[in-house]
Design a protein around this motif. Structure first.
Motif, short mmCIF file in Angstrom:
data_model
loop_
_atom_site.label_atom_id
_atom_site.label_comp_id
_atom_site.label_asym_id
_atom_site.label_seq_id
_atom_site.Cartn_x
_atom_site.Cartn_y
_atom_site.Cartn_z
N TYR A 148 43.53 107.78 33.60
CA TYR A 148 44.99 107.59 33.72
C TYR A 148 45.42 107.32 35.16
N THR A 149 44.79 107.96 36.12
CA THR A 149 45.13 107.67 37.50
C THR A 149 44.62 106.29 37.92
N LEU A 151 46.92 103.41 39.28
CA LEU A 151 46.58 102.72 40.52
C LEU A 151 46.57 101.21 40.33
N LEU A 152 45.95 100.74 39.27
CA LEU A 152 45.92 99.31 38.99
C LEU A 152 47.33 98.75 38.80
N GLY A 153 48.14 99.48 38.04
CA GLY A 153 49.53 99.05 37.83
C GLY A 153 50.31 99.00 39.13
N LEU A 154 50.11 99.98 39.98
CA LEU A 154 50.79 100.02 41.27
C LEU A 154 50.35 98.87 42.17
N LYS A 197 50.97 103.01 51.18
CA LYS A 197 50.73 104.44 51.33
C LYS A 197 50.46 105.08 49.96
N LEU A 198 51.25 104.72 48.95
CA LEU A 198 51.03 105.23 47.60
C LEU A 198 49.67 104.79 47.05
N ALA A 251 44.23 106.07 45.56
CA ALA A 251 42.81 105.71 45.68
C ALA A 251 41.99 106.94 46.10
N ILE A 252 42.50 107.73 47.03
CA ILE A 252 41.81 108.95 47.45
C ILE A 252 41.76 109.95 46.30
N LEU A 253 42.87 110.11 45.59
CA LEU A 253 42.91 111.00 44.44
C LEU A 253 41.89 110.58 43.39
#
Length: 93
Positions: free
Chosen positions: A46-47, A51-54, A68-69, A74-76
């Motif tokens: 889900y993350t 991420l891909l959507g963002l 920044k988001l 990406a780190i998460l």
């Protein structure tokens, strides 16, 4: 759909999961509507979708804090993926 999935080359050659093992099956479970099972199969699914959507949204809209988001997500994702890999490799087995 499962019969067309790509096999994990790492698992075939060395016999153990890679960092991406489970992502195809997890996406198949999401398509089937089995959301909890998809999370169990690959916790970062889900993350990764977020991420891909963002990334795509930021490419078109150029958000003020987009980079920044994206970095934070990406780190998460890296933390979730590595933690899941360690759990599957050393805790379960």
């Amino acid at each position: 759909m499962e019969e067309y999935m790509l096999p994990c080359l790492n698992k075939k050659l060395f016999g153990w999961d890679c960092f991406g093992c489970g992502i195809q099956r997890s996406l198949a479970l999401i398509i089937k509507g089995e959301f909890a099972e998809a999370f169990v199969m690959y916790p970062a699914i889900y993350t990764l979708i977020l991420l891909l959507g963002l990334i795509v949204f930021n490419a078109f809209m150029n958000l003020k804090f987009g980079h920044k988001l994206i970095s934070i997500l990406a780190i998460l994702n890296a933390i979730i993926i590595v933690t899941n890999f360690i759990y599957k490799t050393f805790i379960i087995h």
